[in-house]
Scaffold this motif. Structure first.
Motif, PDB file in Angstrom:
ATOM      1  N   GLY A 151      53.491   5.239  50.226  1.00 53.94           N
ATOM      2  CA  GLY A 151      54.922   5.366  50.474  1.00 53.94           C
ATOM      3  C   GLY A 151      55.279   6.147  51.730  1.00 53.94           C
ATOM      4  O   GLY A 151      56.447   6.475  51.958  1.00 53.94           O
ATOM      5  N   HIS A 152      54.256   6.449  52.555  1.00 51.80           N
ATOM      6  CA  HIS A 152      54.493   7.216  53.783  1.00 51.80           C
ATOM      7  C   HIS A 152      53.889   6.497  54.986  1.00 51.80           C
ATOM      8  O   HIS A 152      53.109   5.571  54.821  1.00 51.80           O
ATOM      9  CB  HIS A 152      53.863   8.609  53.647  1.00 51.80           C
ATOM     10  CG  HIS A 152      54.612   9.507  52.725  1.00 51.80           C
ATOM     11  ND1 HIS A 152      55.511  10.448  53.162  1.00 51.80           N
ATOM     12  CD2 HIS A 152      54.599   9.583  51.370  1.00 51.80           C
ATOM     13  CE1 HIS A 152      56.024  11.064  52.118  1.00 51.80           C
ATOM     14  NE2 HIS A 152      55.489  10.570  51.006  1.00 51.80           N
ATOM     15  N   PRO A 153      54.241   6.953  56.195  1.00 48.15           N
ATOM     16  CA  PRO A 153      53.578   6.402  57.373  1.00 48.15           C
ATOM     17  C   PRO A 153      52.096   6.768  57.373  1.00 48.15           C
ATOM     18  O   PRO A 153      51.686   7.689  56.673  1.00 48.15           O
ATOM     19  CB  PRO A 153      54.287   7.097  58.544  1.00 48.15           C
ATOM     20  CG  PRO A 153      55.543   7.648  57.989  1.00 48.15           C
ATOM     21  CD  PRO A 153      55.264   7.949  56.550  1.00 48.15           C
ATOM     22  N   THR A 154      51.316   6.025  58.166  1.00 45.71           N
ATOM     23  CA  THR A 154      49.894   6.347  58.343  1.00 45.71           C
ATOM     24  C   THR A 154      49.663   6.743  59.794  1.00 45.71           C
ATOM     25  O   THR A 154      50.211   6.133  60.708  1.00 45.71           O
ATOM     26  CB  THR A 154      49.023   5.114  58.005  1.00 45.71           C
ATOM     27  OG1 THR A 154      49.174   4.811  56.621  1.00 45.71           O
ATOM     28  CG2 THR A 154      47.547   5.365  58.306  1.00 45.71           C
ATOM     29  N   LEU A 155      48.852   7.778  59.983  1.00 43.83           N
ATOM     30  CA  LEU A 155      48.371   8.155  61.314  1.00 43.83           C
ATOM     31  C   LEU A 155      46.856   7.989  61.322  1.00 43.83           C
ATOM     32  O   LEU A 155      46.161   8.555  60.471  1.00 43.83           O
ATOM     33  CB  LEU A 155      48.737   9.616  61.622  1.00 43.83           C
ATOM     34  CG  LEU A 155      47.974  10.260  62.798  1.00 43.83           C
ATOM     35  CD1 LEU A 155      48.389   9.661  64.132  1.00 43.83           C
ATOM     36  CD2 LEU A 155      48.180  11.775  62.823  1.00 43.83           C
ATOM     37  N   VAL A 156      46.363   7.171  62.251  1.00 41.63           N
ATOM     38  CA  VAL A 156      44.920   7.075  62.483  1.00 41.63           C
ATOM     39  C   VAL A 156      44.717   7.493  63.927  1.00 41.63           C
ATOM     40  O   VAL A 156      45.369   6.949  64.826  1.00 41.63           O
ATOM     41  CB  VAL A 156      44.401   5.629  62.273  1.00 41.63           C
ATOM     42  CG1 VAL A 156      42.929   5.508  62.681  1.00 41.63           C
ATOM     43  CG2 VAL A 156      44.582   5.195  60.821  1.00 41.63           C
ATOM     44  N   GLU A 157      43.868   8.487  64.193  1.00 45.24           N
ATOM     45  CA  GLU A 157      43.630   8.910  65.575  1.00 45.24           C
ATOM     46  C   GLU A 157      42.161   9.239  65.749  1.00 45.24           C
ATOM     47  O   GLU A 157      41.497   9.691  64.819  1.00 45.24           O
ATOM     48  CB  GLU A 157      44.515  10.104  65.956  1.00 45.24           C
ATOM     49  CG  GLU A 157      44.374  11.298  65.044  1.00 45.24           C
ATOM     50  CD  GLU A 157      45.238  12.486  65.461  1.00 45.24           C
ATOM     51  OE1 GLU A 157      45.724  12.524  66.605  1.00 45.24           O
ATOM     52  OE2 GLU A 157      45.411  13.402  64.623  1.00 45.24           O
ATOM     53  N   PHE A 158      41.672   8.949  66.959  1.00 48.28           N
ATOM     54  CA  PHE A 158      40.257   9.274  67.216  1.00 48.28           C
ATOM     55  C   PHE A 158      40.068   9.750  68.647  1.00 48.28           C
ATOM     56  O   PHE A 158      40.933   9.556  69.512  1.00 48.28           O
ATOM     57  CB  PHE A 158      39.349   8.076  66.901  1.00 48.28           C
ATOM     58  CG  PHE A 158      39.622   6.834  67.696  1.00 48.28           C
ATOM     59  CD1 PHE A 158      39.164   6.698  68.993  1.00 48.28           C
ATOM     60  CD2 PHE A 158      40.349   5.785  67.128  1.00 48.28           C
ATOM     61  CE1 PHE A 158      39.419   5.541  69.721  1.00 48.28           C
ATOM     62  CE2 PHE A 158      40.602   4.626  67.851  1.00 48.28           C
ATOM     63  CZ  PHE A 158      40.133   4.510  69.149  1.00 48.28           C
ATOM     64  N   LEU A 159      38.923  10.412  68.852  1.00 46.99           N
ATOM     65  CA  LEU A 159      38.530  10.889  70.175  1.00 46.99           C
ATOM     66  C   LEU A 159      37.226  10.220  70.568  1.00 46.99           C
ATOM     67  O   LEU A 159      36.342  10.068  69.725  1.00 46.99           O
ATOM     68  CB  LEU A 159      38.252  12.399  70.167  1.00 46.99           C
ATOM     69  CG  LEU A 159      39.337  13.364  69.706  1.00 46.99           C
ATOM     70  CD1 LEU A 159      38.740  14.771  69.619  1.00 46.99           C
ATOM     71  CD2 LEU A 159      40.501  13.338  70.699  1.00 46.99           C
ATOM     72  N   ILE A 160      37.122   9.808  71.813  1.00 43.01           N
ATOM     73  CA  ILE A 160      35.841   9.334  72.340  1.00 43.01           C
ATOM     74  C   ILE A 160      35.642   9.964  73.721  1.00 43.01           C
ATOM     75  O   ILE A 160      36.527   9.914  74.580  1.00 43.01           O
ATOM     76  CB  ILE A 160      35.782   7.788  72.423  1.00 43.01           C
ATOM     77  CG1 ILE A 160      35.833   7.186  70.991  1.00 43.01           C
ATOM     78  CG2 ILE A 160      34.496   7.327  73.136  1.00 43.01           C
ATOM     79  CD1 ILE A 160      35.807   5.669  70.926  1.00 43.01           C
ATOM     80  N   PHE A 161      34.497  10.620  73.896  1.00 42.51           N
ATOM     81  CA  PHE A 161      34.178  11.273  75.170  1.00 42.51           C
ATOM     82  C   PHE A 161      33.504  10.281  76.106  1.00 42.51           C
ATOM     83  O   PHE A 161      32.790   9.391  75.662  1.00 42.51           O
ATOM     84  CB  PHE A 161      33.295  12.502  74.920  1.00 42.51           C
ATOM     85  CG  PHE A 161      34.067  13.606  74.255  1.00 42.51           C
ATOM     86  CD1 PHE A 161      34.702  14.578  75.017  1.00 42.51           C
ATOM     87  CD2 PHE A 161      34.212  13.640  72.862  1.00 42.51           C
ATOM     88  CE1 PHE A 161      35.449  15.569  74.406  1.00 42.51           C
ATOM     89  CE2 PHE A 161      34.960  14.626  72.244  1.00 42.51           C
ATOM     90  CZ  PHE A 161      35.589  15.601  73.016  1.00 42.51           C
ATOM     91  N   PHE A 162      33.740  10.453  77.414  1.00 45.58           N
ATOM     92  CA  PHE A 162      33.241   9.481  78.385  1.00 45.58           C
ATOM     93  C   PHE A 162      31.748   9.683  78.688  1.00 45.58           C
ATOM     94  O   PHE A 162      31.083   8.779  79.179  1.00 45.58           O
ATOM     95  CB  PHE A 162      34.046   9.539  79.679  1.00 45.58           C
ATOM     96  CG  PHE A 162      35.509   9.195  79.475  1.00 45.58           C
ATOM     97  CD1 PHE A 162      35.877   8.260  78.506  1.00 45.58           C
ATOM     98  CD2 PHE A 162      36.503   9.806  80.217  1.00 45.58           C
ATOM     99  CE1 PHE A 162      37.208   7.930  78.307  1.00 45.58           C
ATOM    100  CE2 PHE A 162      37.842   9.473  80.033  1.00 45.58           C
ATOM    101  CZ  PHE A 162      38.200   8.550  79.076  1.00 45.58           C
TER     102      PHE A 162
END
Ligand SMILES: Nc1ncnc2c1ncn2[C@@H]1O[C@H](COP(=O)(O)OP(=O)(O)OP(=O)(O)O)[C@@H](O)[C@H]1O
Ligand SMILES: [Mg+2]
Lengths: 163, 115
Positions: A151-162
């Motif tokens: 019933g709420h928004p979803t946040l998906v976040e990730f980090l990738i180093f170069f």
């Protein structure tokens, strides 16, 4: 809201700071992701990859970024009522955030299990619904954070180093 | 193995604009599931699939696909063919099943991609 983190042991504080820091990114790119728009879904990830390629990012790192980003972009189109992706590019890494307008994920641990999928028939017709997208994002990213609740928004976040 | 040999072995047809059929193909992967394809393709790969929608061509923006073989007589719509042309991505149609295409290429020495 329930939070899910996948961060290598010992790196927690350093990487969580990368997620929350309000330092200006060198480049910021934003794309909207409409619900079930499979004609355009994936374009955002493709443009981010092209930009990073021009910036000289290593091809294996580029592949990991593109795969993780595409999976997350498709998930917003396939499973939410729409949202956006924001790519924050720094000199040593990229931070991509996918924020949608719901309906949320009731059990994130279950959603992470390879093979678990609630994809509907239209989504499956396109070849999605293996239940491998989130595991694929986890495998290809250096740090992953998911925040959601039914019933709420979803946040998906990730980090990738170069490097 | 070259694309030209693959087209002959699969009794297949090249769709869209003319492409370089002398390109070497080191390995292949076959699946109808997008995430499966994304998870298993880490090197330049020939993809065999029954999917013909635009997302299967979009995949070639993310991973290194040498060409796509559409199996079992399936043909993509014109806009999907155009998307492949824009990318210089060879697309090939065979009437044979996914299993048969894979078996023929495997027997002819085309290895499976590293997963
Ligand atoms: N943004 C989202 N909003 C709501 N639910 C989501 C979202 N992303 C994922 N989910 C849920 O998590 C499940 C698993 O996602 P995952 O990406 O692993 O598999 P899938 O999208 O179903 O199939 P695949 O990615 O292999 O095509 C989805 O089926 C859906 O129930
Ligand atoms: Mg998915």
């Amino acid at each position: 809201m329930a939070d899910y983190w996948n961060i290598a042991p010992g790196m927690e504080s350093a990487l969580k700071e990368c997620f929350t820091r309000d330092v200006e990114a060198d480049v910021t790119l934003e794309f909207s992701i409409p619900e079930k728009d499979f004609n355009n879904a994936g374009k955002g990830s493709s443009e981010v990859k092209n930009l990073l390629k021009r910036l000289g990012v290593d091809s294996e790192v580029l592949r990991r970024i593109a795969v993780a980003s595409y999976e997350a972009e498709i998930n917003v189109a396939a499973h939410s009522i729409g949202g956006k992706m924001t790519s924050l590019i720094y000199d040593d890494r990229i931070h991509i955030k996918f924020e949608d307008k719901g309906p949320g994920i009731a059990d994130i641990k279950q959603a992470m299990v390879p093979g678990f999928s609630t994809a509907d028939d239209l989504v499956r017709e396109f070849g999605f619904g293996a239940g491998l997208g989130l595991p694929n994002i986890e495998k290809n990213s250096d740090a992953l954070h998911i925040s959601s609740e039914a019933g709420h928004p979803t946040l998906v976040e990730f980090l990738i180093f170069f490097t | 193995m070259t694309l030209r040999e693959i087209v002959a072995l699969l009794d297949a047809e090249v769709l869209g604009a003319e492409v370089d059929l002398d390109r070497q193909v080191p390995c292949a992967f076959a699946s109808d599931l997008i995430s499966d394809i994304l998870m298993c393709t880490k090197e330049p790969t020939l993809l065999l699939t029954g999917l013909t929608n635009n997302q299967v061509v979009r995949l070639s923006d993310m991973i290194d696909l040498i060409a796509i073989v559409f199996v079992r007589g399936k043909r993509p719509l014109q806009d999907v063919i155009e998307m492949a042309e824009e990318r210089g991505l060879p697309i090939i149609a065979s009437k044979m099943t996914l299993y048969r295409c894979s078996g023929i290429l495997y027997n002819a020495g085309l290895r499976s991609c590293k997963i």
